[in-house]
Design a protein around this motif. Sequence first.
Motif, PDB file in Angstrom:
ATOM      1  N   GLU A   1      -8.491  -0.629  -0.342  1.00  0.00           N
ATOM      2  CA  GLU A   1      -7.331   0.095   0.196  1.00  0.00           C
ATOM      3  C   GLU A   1      -6.325   0.417  -0.922  1.00  0.00           C
ATOM      4  N   PHE A   2      -6.098  -0.555  -1.794  1.00  0.00           N
ATOM      5  CA  PHE A   2      -5.178  -0.339  -2.920  1.00  0.00           C
ATOM      6  C   PHE A   2      -5.700   0.759  -3.847  1.00  0.00           C
ATOM      7  N   LEU A   3      -7.001   0.731  -4.116  1.00  0.00           N
ATOM      8  CA  LEU A   3      -7.582   1.741  -5.010  1.00  0.00           C
ATOM      9  C   LEU A   3      -7.456   3.134  -4.387  1.00  0.00           C
ATOM     10  N   LEU A   4      -7.736   3.221  -3.093  1.00  0.00           N
ATOM     11  CA  LEU A   4      -7.618   4.508  -2.406  1.00  0.00           C
ATOM     12  C   LEU A   4      -6.176   5.016  -2.431  1.00  0.00           C
ATOM     13  N   ALA A   5      -5.233   4.067  -2.348  1.00  0.00           N
ATOM     14  CA  ALA A   5      -3.819   4.459  -2.350  1.00  0.00           C
ATOM     15  C   ALA A   5      -3.372   4.950  -3.719  1.00  0.00           C
ATOM     16  N   GLY A   6      -4.160   4.641  -4.758  1.00  0.00           N
ATOM     17  CA  GLY A   6      -3.811   5.164  -6.078  1.00  0.00           C
ATOM     18  C   GLY A   6      -3.758   4.151  -7.204  1.00  0.00           C
ATOM     19  N   ALA A   7      -4.094   2.870  -6.904  1.00  0.00           N
ATOM     20  CA  ALA A   7      -4.085   1.858  -7.965  1.00  0.00           C
ATOM     21  C   ALA A   7      -5.358   1.994  -8.805  1.00  0.00           C
ATOM     22  N   THR A   8      -5.201   1.877 -10.131  1.00  0.00           N
ATOM     23  CA  THR A   8      -6.359   1.903 -11.030  1.00  0.00           C
ATOM     24  C   THR A   8      -6.989   0.513 -11.114  1.00  0.00           C
ATOM     25  N   ALA A   9      -6.137  -0.493 -10.976  1.00  0.00           N
ATOM     26  CA  ALA A   9      -6.624  -1.873 -10.970  1.00  0.00           C
ATOM     27  C   ALA A   9      -5.855  -2.627  -9.892  1.00  0.00           C
TER      28      ALA A   9
ATOM     29  N   ILE B   1     -10.472   6.075  -6.733  1.00  0.00           N
ATOM     30  CA  ILE B   1      -9.063   5.807  -7.052  1.00  0.00           C
ATOM     31  C   ILE B   1      -8.197   6.989  -6.627  1.00  0.00           C
ATOM     32  N   GLY B   2      -7.206   6.709  -5.807  1.00  0.00           N
ATOM     33  CA  GLY B   2      -6.345   7.771  -5.289  1.00  0.00           C
ATOM     34  C   GLY B   2      -7.023   8.634  -4.239  1.00  0.00           C
ATOM     35  N   GLY B   3      -8.112   8.128  -3.677  1.00  0.00           N
ATOM     36  CA  GLY B   3      -8.924   8.950  -2.785  1.00  0.00           C
ATOM     37  C   GLY B   3      -8.470   9.011  -1.337  1.00  0.00           C
ATOM     38  N   VAL B   4      -7.307   8.477  -1.036  1.00  0.00           N
ATOM     39  CA  VAL B   4      -6.832   8.532   0.349  1.00  0.00           C
ATOM     40  C   VAL B   4      -6.662   9.998   0.766  1.00  0.00           C
ATOM     41  N   GLU B   5      -7.092  10.317   1.974  1.00  0.00           N
ATOM     42  CA  GLU B   5      -6.946  11.695   2.466  1.00  0.00           C
ATOM     43  C   GLU B   5      -5.795  11.725   3.462  1.00  0.00           C
ATOM     44  N   ILE B   6      -4.654  12.120   2.957  1.00  0.00           N
ATOM     45  CA  ILE B   6      -3.414  12.054   3.736  1.00  0.00           C
ATOM     46  C   ILE B   6      -3.457  13.047   4.901  1.00  0.00           C
TER      47      ILE B   6
ATOM     48  N   ILE C   1       0.836  -1.206   0.000  1.00  0.00           N
ATOM     49  CA  ILE C   1       0.000   0.000   0.000  1.00  0.00           C
ATOM     50  C   ILE C   1       0.876   1.263   0.000  1.00  0.00           C
ATOM     51  N   LYS C   2       1.874   1.246   0.851  1.00  0.00           N
ATOM     52  CA  LYS C   2       2.745   2.430   0.932  1.00  0.00           C
ATOM     53  C   LYS C   2       3.455   2.669  -0.400  1.00  0.00           C
ATOM     54  N   MET C   3       3.952   1.587  -0.997  1.00  0.00           N
ATOM     55  CA  MET C   3       4.685   1.752  -2.260  1.00  0.00           C
ATOM     56  C   MET C   3       3.762   2.228  -3.378  1.00  0.00           C
ATOM     57  N   ILE C   4       2.530   1.744  -3.376  1.00  0.00           N
ATOM     58  CA  ILE C   4       1.588   2.189  -4.405  1.00  0.00           C
ATOM     59  C   ILE C   4       1.276   3.670  -4.230  1.00  0.00           C
ATOM     60  N   TYR C   5       1.115   4.071  -2.986  1.00  0.00           N
ATOM     61  CA  TYR C   5       0.883   5.498  -2.738  1.00  0.00           C
ATOM     62  C   TYR C   5       2.061   6.322  -3.260  1.00  0.00           C
ATOM     63  N   GLU C   6       3.279   5.878  -2.935  1.00  0.00           N
ATOM     64  CA  GLU C   6       4.471   6.628  -3.374  1.00  0.00           C
ATOM     65  C   GLU C   6       4.565   6.699  -4.890  1.00  0.00           C
ATOM     66  N   VAL C   7       4.295   5.561  -5.549  1.00  0.00           N
ATOM     67  CA  VAL C   7       4.387   5.545  -7.009  1.00  0.00           C
ATOM     68  C   VAL C   7       3.290   6.417  -7.623  1.00  0.00           C
ATOM     69  N   SER C   8       2.110   6.410  -6.996  1.00  0.00           N
ATOM     70  CA  SER C   8       1.010   7.214  -7.550  1.00  0.00           C
ATOM     71  C   SER C   8       1.322   8.708  -7.489  1.00  0.00           C
ATOM     72  N   GLN C   9       2.171   9.091  -6.554  1.00  0.00           N
ATOM     73  CA  GLN C   9       2.571  10.496  -6.448  1.00  0.00           C
ATOM     74  C   GLN C   9       3.659  10.842  -7.453  1.00  0.00           C
ATOM     75  N   ALA C  10       4.303   9.813  -8.005  1.00  0.00           N
ATOM     76  CA  ALA C  10       5.469  10.045  -8.864  1.00  0.00           C
ATOM     77  C   ALA C  10       5.158   9.964 -10.354  1.00  0.00           C
TER      78      ALA C  10
END
Lengths: 309, 267
Positions: A258-266, A303-308, A230-239
């Motif tokens: 959780e994965f989708l919220l972190a930024g995964a499309t699939a 998707i990507g909806g995590v509120e940091i 999850i953490k790595m997906i969040y980091e990659v989604s920001q990059a």
Amino acid sequence: MSKPDLSVQLCDRKLRNPVVTASGTFGYGKEYSGLVRFEQLGGITVKGVSPFPSHGNNTPRTSEVDFGMINSIGLQNPGIDKFIAHPDYLPFLRTLDTAVYVNIWGKTMEDYAEVASRLQAEREGIAGLEINISCPNIKEGGMSFGTSLELAGKVVNAVRQATDIPLITKLSPNVNNIADFARCVVDNGSDMVSLINTFPSMAIDIYTRKPKIAANFGGLSGPGIKPISIKMIYEVSQAVDVPIIGMGGIFSAADAIEFLLAGATAVAVGTAIFSDPQTPIKVIQGIADYLNDYDIKDINDIIGGVEIN
Amino acid sequence: MSLSNFQEDTRVLENKNYKGDYFCITFHAPTISPSVTPGQFVHLRLPNSPDLLLRRPFSIYDVDTELSTLSLIYKVIGKGSKALSQVSAGTTVNLLGPLGNGFPPANKEKLIIIVAGGYGCASTFLVAKTAVNPGCCILGARTRDDILVENEFKQTGFEVNITTNDGSYGHKGIVTDVLQQKLNGLPYNQSASIYACGPDAMLKAVGRLALKHHAESYLSFDMPMCCGVGACFTCVIKIKADSRDGWEYVRTCYNGPVFEANDVFFE
């Protein structure tokens, strides 16, 4: 209540839902044809294919550990010739009503390019190629490409030159900064990224004092690795600004969300399929229920909806 | 698309201690049980064991088509089998099955010889139960306490021979001692079909002996598995092939677990 729209866009391909199977856990599809309804899946990713047939590693190849498993299969596969021609492989995959992603690997840069160019000529029915630069279980190629920025860039570039099929690069978690690798492979022509592959690991039989895996070490998967994924997906989604296929420990719809919220499309389901082959179907249903519960009409809205914090 | 394998929530009817560390568990499995053939297996998800992610494969010991039940015999060895031994009647257990390619139907002209080492008797019992003409079986184990289902085999009309390594019961020695005698004693116009399940070393010895006597033999391999359906490539054994090394790794769950001895690459 109207059904929520679960479809997601992965480059030029629209998937009916965001759930695919992870490479190496679903064989070449046919193995699960007696148990799983493919027409309900977003897609499948088939086991790694190389230019040459490969025996893979000696046995034992897998070991269960608490809440996980270690594998060192070593990418046994029939080779590209048989994969293309034999009715159990690509001809079978072409009959399926689901997106088919083909995982590819080699020992050298040229190997990767060769598989890609052979599949370019046979691209009917292939939604994308997943470049495996992160397998921890082979002596040459694999993770050695995925843990060097220079080599990762070069291998993706070589594959890009060989094909215009959409490319996914499967990233290794065994690096200092996975976001750098995501940027690097995207800069070199990868259309998407998938992450994460397994973690190098070891289990010892205390009675024989032997490692439980013939190759001594293997890759750890299962629910224990999920928070790292999850953490790595969040980091990659920001990059990077390309679709991310997230995987690593998904056993339930809640995990997938959780994965989708972190930024995964699939998302890809892997090890959990061994526990219950219906896991991907249950995950799809559970995502739909979640969206209904929160009155969300379109999955893309989470998707990507995590509120940091 | 129709689904040809089954995934079924079954109900445990009985889970009894057979003897020593051996247990026999019976499930009500109306979907799976009618299509079982000898030598096939089920892949079992342990209930109440979330830390144990992987299913466990077990040969199907017996089926009762009228009652729609199937039974397994297992030995408590590790965490999974221990957890299974604690499952009580009435519990729901998810099974995949019937899986694998079992033993081929016996040729009526041939003498069936079943060779079973340890709990290998579980995967071969249905061969005896469904045989048109009873043959003979050789049950071998380390010691008397590891000889299982002897009476059940006798009830099928098969001649039962026992071997134990320590001589505590039956012939002192190993199953191939008796198999050798049986093959030597065959009339010139009688050939045999051998059906074997047991440890790898036993299968290798049985296969070699069978090949020497030009007897057809079918060996059922007991390998650790993850997926049980051919997807993960965990349970491979070496099978003769037209490759550089003369062999290739073949999945026991998908292409086996039963192989003709002649096809197996013995090192």
